[in-house]
Design a protein around this motif. Structure first.
Motif, PDB file in Angstrom:
ATOM      1  N   ASN A   1      -3.870 -11.373   0.232  1.00 44.71           N
ATOM      2  CA  ASN A   1      -3.766 -10.219   0.907  1.00 44.71           C
ATOM      3  C   ASN A   1      -4.065  -9.471  -0.229  1.00 44.71           C
ATOM      4  O   ASN A   1      -4.530  -7.915  -0.402  1.00 44.71           O
ATOM      5  CB  ASN A   1      -2.851  -9.769   1.956  1.00 44.71           C
ATOM      6  N   GLN A   2      -3.278 -10.092  -1.839  1.00 48.05           N
ATOM      7  CA  GLN A   2      -3.345  -9.793  -2.996  1.00 48.05           C
ATOM      8  C   GLN A   2      -4.635 -10.108  -3.338  1.00 48.05           C
ATOM      9  O   GLN A   2      -5.382 -11.028  -3.771  1.00 48.05           O
ATOM     10  CB  GLN A   2      -2.500 -10.056  -3.810  1.00 48.05           C
ATOM     11  N   PRO A   3      -5.274  -9.163  -4.018  1.00 54.78           N
ATOM     12  CA  PRO A   3      -6.708  -8.761  -5.286  1.00 54.78           C
ATOM     13  C   PRO A   3      -5.913 -10.322  -6.649  1.00 54.78           C
ATOM     14  O   PRO A   3      -5.264 -10.624  -6.948  1.00 54.78           O
ATOM     15  CB  PRO A   3      -6.170  -7.673  -6.132  1.00 54.78           C
ATOM     16  N   GLY A   4      -7.209 -10.589  -6.745  1.00 57.37           N
ATOM     17  CA  GLY A   4      -7.334 -12.144  -7.484  1.00 57.37           C
ATOM     18  C   GLY A   4      -8.128 -13.287  -7.578  1.00 57.37           C
ATOM     19  O   GLY A   4      -9.020 -12.648  -6.794  1.00 57.37           O
ATOM     20  N   ILE A   5      -8.109 -14.402  -7.576  1.00 60.01           N
ATOM     21  CA  ILE A   5      -9.193 -15.022  -8.132  1.00 60.01           C
ATOM     22  C   ILE A   5      -9.294 -15.935  -6.645  1.00 60.01           C
ATOM     23  O   ILE A   5     -10.772 -15.730  -6.204  1.00 60.01           O
ATOM     24  CB  ILE A   5      -8.727 -16.707  -8.866  1.00 60.01           C
ATOM     25  N   LEU A   6      -8.771 -15.527  -5.662  1.00 63.63           N
ATOM     26  CA  LEU A   6      -8.412 -16.092  -4.378  1.00 63.63           C
ATOM     27  C   LEU A   6      -8.840 -15.227  -3.297  1.00 63.63           C
ATOM     28  O   LEU A   6      -8.827 -13.687  -3.692  1.00 63.63           O
ATOM     29  CB  LEU A   6      -7.095 -16.572  -3.339  1.00 63.63           C
TER      30      LEU A   6
ATOM     31  N   ASP B   1       0.844  -1.344   0.195  1.00 62.14           N
ATOM     32  CA  ASP B   1      -0.141   0.267  -0.006  1.00 62.14           C
ATOM     33  C   ASP B   1       1.145   1.267   0.339  1.00 62.14           C
ATOM     34  O   ASP B   1       2.079   1.154   0.353  1.00 62.14           O
ATOM     35  CB  ASP B   1      -0.595   0.009   1.685  1.00 62.14           C
ATOM     36  N   GLU B   2       0.495   2.663   0.163  1.00 62.87           N
ATOM     37  CA  GLU B   2       1.176   3.489   0.069  1.00 62.87           C
ATOM     38  C   GLU B   2       2.093   3.813   0.900  1.00 62.87           C
ATOM     39  O   GLU B   2       3.423   4.367   0.619  1.00 62.87           O
ATOM     40  CB  GLU B   2       0.041   5.029  -0.718  1.00 62.87           C
ATOM     41  N   GLY B   3       1.070   4.020   2.134  1.00 61.40           N
ATOM     42  CA  GLY B   3       2.600   3.992   3.206  1.00 61.40           C
ATOM     43  C   GLY B   3       3.318   2.848   3.154  1.00 61.40           C
ATOM     44  O   GLY B   3       4.078   3.787   4.003  1.00 61.40           O
ATOM     45  N   ASN B   4       3.271   1.948   2.873  1.00 65.34           N
ATOM     46  CA  ASN B   4       4.925   1.110   3.080  1.00 65.34           C
ATOM     47  C   ASN B   4       5.045   1.284   1.832  1.00 65.34           C
ATOM     48  O   ASN B   4       6.732   0.813   1.985  1.00 65.34           O
ATOM     49  CB  ASN B   4       4.191  -0.461   3.314  1.00 65.34           C
TER      50      ASN B   4
ATOM     51  N   LEU C   1       7.374  -8.158   3.520  1.00 62.93           N
ATOM     52  CA  LEU C   1       7.488  -7.150   3.296  1.00 62.93           C
ATOM     53  C   LEU C   1       6.899  -6.003   4.630  1.00 62.93           C
ATOM     54  O   LEU C   1       7.852  -4.849   5.033  1.00 62.93           O
ATOM     55  CB  LEU C   1       6.842  -6.424   1.717  1.00 62.93           C
ATOM     56  N   LYS C   2       5.613  -6.074   4.944  1.00 68.61           N
ATOM     57  CA  LYS C   2       5.019  -5.115   6.441  1.00 68.61           C
ATOM     58  C   LYS C   2       6.106  -5.451   7.332  1.00 68.61           C
ATOM     59  O   LYS C   2       6.020  -4.639   8.232  1.00 68.61           O
ATOM     60  CB  LYS C   2       3.936  -5.710   5.760  1.00 68.61           C
ATOM     61  N   LEU C   3       6.849  -6.969   7.773  1.00 66.33           N
ATOM     62  CA  LEU C   3       6.858  -6.703   8.507  1.00 66.33           C
ATOM     63  C   LEU C   3       8.487  -6.354   8.670  1.00 66.33           C
ATOM     64  O   LEU C   3       8.979  -5.599   9.385  1.00 66.33           O
ATOM     65  CB  LEU C   3       7.077  -8.427   9.099  1.00 66.33           C
ATOM     66  N   ARG C   4       8.826  -6.816   7.503  1.00 63.26           N
ATOM     67  CA  ARG C   4      10.530  -5.810   7.315  1.00 63.26           C
ATOM     68  C   ARG C   4      10.745  -4.846   7.926  1.00 63.26           C
ATOM     69  O   ARG C   4      11.875  -4.261   7.632  1.00 63.26           O
ATOM     70  CB  ARG C   4      11.313  -7.024   5.884  1.00 63.26           C
ATOM     71  N   LEU C   5       9.681  -3.676   6.685  1.00 59.41           N
ATOM     72  CA  LEU C   5       9.938  -2.838   6.487  1.00 59.41           C
ATOM     73  C   LEU C   5       9.000  -2.006   7.738  1.00 59.41           C
ATOM     74  O   LEU C   5       9.360  -0.941   7.840  1.00 59.41           O
ATOM     75  CB  LEU C   5       9.305  -2.307   5.982  1.00 59.41           C
TER      76      LEU C   5
END
Length: 396
Positions: free
Chosen positions: A239-244, A189-192, A367-371
């Motif tokens: 948490n990403q857009p797609g089929i699932l 997202d934009e913040g990350n 990435l959200k954890l790493r950043l």
């Protein structure tokens, strides 16, 4: 293996440039037709490169939309036929021609240099005409909704050939590698994204610089995955857009094969650990000796008992030996071959996109954890886990 096979090695690109204002699909058909593959079976040409049908690499006529267009996908296959003469055969044939020429020209003790060149070209052309070209095909599927293009080869030379052929064919467009930093930008997202830019170690926007200076994206990701595999439930949420569906649960873990790389007194040292692992003690020992994981076998599983498996290449995020659930198409007496091929294609795309969606969700979670602010504590936990290495005889 082609992209429709249940196991295939793939890399991803983003299509860059301004799309034509006219009908994209009609324009694509015209461009592919103008750069189609031309057979060289009957001549002595060394090389032919061009586009053929993904469904049938023997067909290179792009005269109807079905040749390359299905829904929002454009699909085409790069075919390269190449002739080559083994050097030992060429050398033996040349020696025979030199001897023959000397017999016919008794005034010479050796063949003159310029005559040698003429004979070499003639012999080579003769041998090439007697040699069948070796074909090779590489599939490409372009999702025009997302701009993501999937290509079925990891060979640097083949990738370079594809990039050149794509740029030549589709004037004004080009493909750029969907490398780890670009992929990271796409899943945050934009913040990350702001935090990612702050963590960027590259000094330019050049993609080679972004890859080289941000290898931490791959090495830290796989180190974290290793820790998660051994210490956590390894369960995550889409948490990403797609089929699932959003928040659908899945499992991701490393197993089977891990490759580590580090520097030593004699240069780069590579360690491969293969086979099912209980505690990854050998891997942990290598990590403690400042080796880094550069590739590993990643498994992704959903609650529907669907299983994806790949060898993740950490530097470029290439998916080697990407194995998806088998395509299962129900056929009846009314199903013709064209409809079956279309059904197989769409089912295969669904499975590939699900696998990519799971991977991107896992990568985004990391990435959200790493950043974020919790990463130092996570690093400390990983280090404590590494220090308790039974392979090395206990705590180090």
């Amino acid at each position: 293996m082609g992209i429709l096979a249940n196991t295939v090695s793939v890399c991803h690109f983003k299509v860059q440039g301004e799309l034509p204002k006219e009908d994209l699909y009609g324009w694509t058909l015209k461009q592919l037709a103008a750069n189609r593959f031309n057979p060289i079976d009957q001549g002595n040409e060394e090389l032919s490169v061009g586009w053929v049908h993904l469904d049938d690499p023997k067909v290179s006529e792009f005269d109807t939309p079905v040749a390359c267009w299905r829904d929002h996908y454009l699909m085409f296959t790069l075919r390269r036929d190449k002739r080559s003469v083994p050097s030992a055969i060429l050398k033996a044939a040349l020696e025979r021609e030199y001897d023959k020429w000397l017999v016919e020209n008794p005034g010479y003790n050796k063949v003159p240099k310029d005559k040698k060149e003429d004979l070499k070209e003639a012999v080579r052309a003769m041998l090439l005409s007697q040699t069948l070209p070796t074909p090779a095909t590489y599939d490409a599927v372009w999702d025009t909704n997302s701009g993501l293009l999937t290509f079925s080869s990891l060979s640097p030379k083949v990738i370079e050939l594809f990039e050149e052929q794509f740029k030549k064919t589709f004037e004004g467009l080009r493909v750029s590698a969907f490398h780890p930093f670009a992929r990271a930008e796409s899943v945050l997202d934009e913040g990350n994204k702001v935090l990612l830019i702050q963590a960027n170690k590259a000094t330019s926007e050049n993609y080679l610089d972004l890859i080289k200076e941000n290898q931490w994206l791959g090495t830290d990701f796989m180190l974290w995955l290793m820790f998660q595999t051994m210490n956590e439930a390894s369960e995550y949420a889409v948490n990403q857009p797609g089929i699932l569906l959003d928040n659908e649960r899945f499992v991701g873990y490393l197993d089977d094969r891990v490759v580590l790389l580090g520097s030593g007194e004699n240069g780069a040292q590579k360690i491969t650990v293969a086979g099912p692992q209980d505690h990854f003690n050998e891997v942990r020992s290598a990590l403690l000796n400042r080796k880094q994981i550069t590739e590993a076998t990643l498994h992704l599983e959903t609650s529907e008992d669907e299983h994806w498996k790949m060898t993740l290449k950490g530097e470029l995020f290439h998916f080697a030996s990407f194995k998806s659930p088998s395509v299962k198409i129900e056929k009846d007496n009314t199903t013709d071959e064209a409809m079956e091929r279309e059904a197989v294609f769409f089912e295969r795309m669904v499975l590939l996109e699900k696998g990519s969606q799971l991977f991107d969700s896992l990568f985004a979670t990391f990435l959200k954890l790493r950043l974020g602010s919790e990463w130092p504590e996570q690093e400390a936990q990983i280090q404590r886990w590494l220090n308790v290495c039974s392979f090395c005889g206990g705590a180090l």
